[in-house]
Motif scaffolding. Structure first.
Motif, mmCIF file in Angstrom:
data_model
loop_
_atom_site.group_PDB
_atom_site.id
_atom_site.type_symbol
_atom_site.label_atom_id
_atom_site.label_comp_id
_atom_site.label_asym_id
_atom_site.label_seq_id
_atom_site.Cartn_x
_atom_site.Cartn_y
_atom_site.Cartn_z
ATOM 1 N N THR A 3 -13.487 2.961 14.996
ATOM 2 C CA THR A 3 -13.512 2.634 13.197
ATOM 3 C C THR A 3 -12.778 0.317 12.729
ATOM 4 O O THR A 3 -12.194 0.785 13.322
ATOM 5 C CB THR A 3 -13.013 3.463 12.648
ATOM 6 N N PHE A 4 -14.318 0.695 12.835
ATOM 7 C CA PHE A 4 -13.853 -0.543 11.841
ATOM 8 C C PHE A 4 -13.403 -0.686 10.274
ATOM 9 O O PHE A 4 -14.943 -0.197 9.451
ATOM 10 C CB PHE A 4 -14.655 -1.399 12.580
ATOM 11 N N VAL A 5 -12.337 -1.333 9.906
ATOM 12 C CA VAL A 5 -12.215 -1.130 8.494
ATOM 13 C C VAL A 5 -12.578 -2.826 8.277
ATOM 14 O O VAL A 5 -11.429 -3.774 8.328
ATOM 15 C CB VAL A 5 -10.924 -0.966 8.067
ATOM 16 N N TYR A 6 -13.230 -2.865 7.233
ATOM 17 C CA TYR A 6 -13.566 -4.521 6.244
ATOM 18 C C TYR A 6 -12.207 -4.865 5.640
ATOM 19 O O TYR A 6 -12.220 -4.217 4.461
ATOM 20 C CB TYR A 6 -14.702 -5.284 6.652
ATOM 21 N N GLY A 7 -10.997 -5.945 5.993
ATOM 22 C CA GLY A 7 -10.277 -5.502 4.381
ATOM 23 C C GLY A 7 -9.253 -6.462 5.132
ATOM 24 O O GLY A 7 -9.111 -6.904 6.609
ATOM 25 N N SER A 8 -7.710 -6.689 4.492
ATOM 26 C CA SER A 8 -7.100 -7.760 4.584
ATOM 27 C C SER A 8 -5.018 -6.688 4.598
ATOM 28 O O SER A 8 -5.616 -5.618 4.082
ATOM 29 C CB SER A 8 -6.720 -8.231 3.361
ATOM 30 N N ILE A 9 -4.477 -7.041 5.412
ATOM 31 C CA ILE A 9 -3.727 -6.476 5.933
ATOM 32 C C ILE A 9 -2.714 -7.355 4.660
ATOM 33 O O ILE A 9 -1.108 -6.025 4.548
ATOM 34 C CB ILE A 9 -2.620 -7.344 6.953
ATOM 35 N N ASN A 10 -3.141 -7.811 3.543
ATOM 36 C CA ASN A 10 -2.075 -8.262 2.063
ATOM 37 C C ASN A 10 -2.461 -6.808 1.251
ATOM 38 O O ASN A 10 -2.012 -7.121 0.107
ATOM 39 C CB ASN A 10 -2.817 -9.731 1.872
ATOM 40 N N ASP A 11 -2.871 -5.847 1.347
ATOM 41 C CA ASP A 11 -4.030 -5.477 0.355
ATOM 42 C C ASP A 11 -2.942 -3.970 0.915
ATOM 43 O O ASP A 11 -3.225 -2.778 1.833
ATOM 44 C CB ASP A 11 -5.467 -5.431 1.061
#
Ligand code: NAD
Ligand code: TYD
Length: 347
Positions: free
Chosen positions: A53-61
């Motif tokens: 599964t791909f999740v578009y988002g940041s590790i800073n979140d």
């Protein structure tokens, strides 16, 4: 085992995802990637596996990371998301502090929050030989005991992240290890790094910019060997074969001068030597890196498998054939399209 890979759309991350899916017992791999300039969803478009599964988002979140850990009941994080290019860190440090240091801090705090709720998440921090600084011509290769002595802002940001990981092991007893590897080469590396840049320039009759005298040395390892090393370390941590806080170096006993590599690329692409151009040296350019990997061999049973001559010629051939990849990853329109396609997955 349920795995969260950060930065899986980058160069090394996509090989980690691919090779990870081959391991029996891997139930799912979630890939969290912010698709910065060096991350491309296309790097994994061919994966047809319902475990991925791909999740578009940041590790800073923090909220997003915590939700992924909880929703997918993640067992282990393989942390590769980063700003990864030394030259960029010389021009602008801020993204390196934000992603490499603060992003790692957010992941560690998410793991800690999970632990406090009784959910253990193991953490594999993927780092670099650059944290050790630069070797003299006759020095022994770096070992895990070599003191950290980073010499450029990228290396400093990675060293800071490494120290933060150790501090969470010590203070909060997180289950975390750090792996450090030498320079990687192979398919799907963004063409700002030496080997893809020189290969594509040679194939397209453009100048090949050699920093300074070109006699700087790196210990080149094939990306598949590095990916497998990370996965070996992950398995060892998961089954309790190694201790939290341990460090593992990966290298290939393959020290090469930049100029030798560039000449080899010119020859294998039938390009003219006159394309080589010595340009101003990188400020503070590290002269030599070499990694001792005796500990990884002894404890993890890992060793590099891919021979340099074969690996380099296959890599050059990969960039020669896959022109559609180069065209798409360097096109702004493509990045916009991907953001539209995957934007809804963020949060
Ligand atoms: P890369 O630049 O190709 O990929 C980095 C990935 O991280 C990209 O997909 C990018 O979109 C993603 N990313 C960046 N910021 C993010 C954020 N805030 N949230 C989520 N994703 C984000 O880098 P690489 O060469 O694949 O390196 C991966 C890791 O391995 C890095 O930590 C790097 O320091 C380390 N490493 C690299 C090498 C090498 O030779 N390339 C050697 C040793 C260690
Ligand atoms: P690079 O691929 O940027 O990796 P790193 O800086 O992490 O080692 O560079 C590898 C070597 O190649 C390094 O000594 C710098 C040199 N180099 C050039 O000479 N010219 C270039 O255009 C680039 C990108 C790198």
């Amino acid at each position: 085992m349920r795995i969260l890979v950060t930065g899986g759309c980058g160069f090394i991350g996509n090989h980690v995802v691919r090779n990870g899916l081959l391991i029996p017992g891997v139930e799912s791999i979630i890939n969290l990637d912010a698709l910065t300039y060096s991350g491309h969803a296309e790097n994994l478009n061919d994966i047809d596996d319902e475990r991925y599964t791909f999740v578009y988002g940041s590790i800073n979140d923090f909220d997003l990371v915590s939700k992924i850990l909880n929703d997918h009941q993640i067992d282990v994080i393989l942390h590769l998301a980063a700003e990864s290019h030394v030259d960029r860190s010389i021009n602008s440090v801020q993204p390196f502090i934000e992603t490499n240091i603060d992003g790692t801090r957010v992941l560690l705090e998410s793991v800690l929050a999970s632990k406090q709720k009784g959910h253990i998440v193991h953490f594999v921090n993927v780092s670099t030989d650059e944290v050790y600084g630069s070797l003299g011509p006759d020095d022994e290769p770096f070992t895990e005991d070599t003191p950290l002595n980073p010499k450029n802002p990228y290396a400093a940001s990675k060293a800071a992240a490494d120290m933060l990981v150790q501090s969470f092991v010590n203070t909060h007893e997180l289950s975390a290890i750090t792996t450090r590897c030498s320079n990687n080469y192979g398919p799907r590396q963004f063409p700002e790094k030496l080997i893809p840049l020189m290969t594509l320039n040679a194939l397209n009759d453009k100048m090949l910019p050699i920093y300074g005298d070109g006699k700087q040395i790196r210990d080149w390892i094939h990306v598949d060997d590095h990916a497998n090393g990370i996965l070996c370390a992950m398995l060892a941590l998961f089954v309790g074969k190694i201790e939290t806080g341990e460090v593992f170096n990966f290298g290939a006993n393959n020290e090469q001068q930049n100029i030798t590599i560039v000449r080899s690329i010119l020859s294998q692409t039938n390009a003219n030597e006159s394309l080589m151009e010595h340009v101003n040296d990188r400020p503070g350019h590290d002269r030599r890196y070499a990694m001792g990997y005796e500990k990884a061999s002894r404890v993890l049973g890992w060793k590099p498998e891919i021979d340099w001559a074969t690996g380099l010629s296959e890599t050059i051939e990969w960039y020669r054939i896959n022109t559609a990849w180069t065209d798409s990853i360097t096109s702004g329109q493509y990045k916009e399209y991907i953001r539209t396609q995957y934007g809804h997955l963020a949060k």
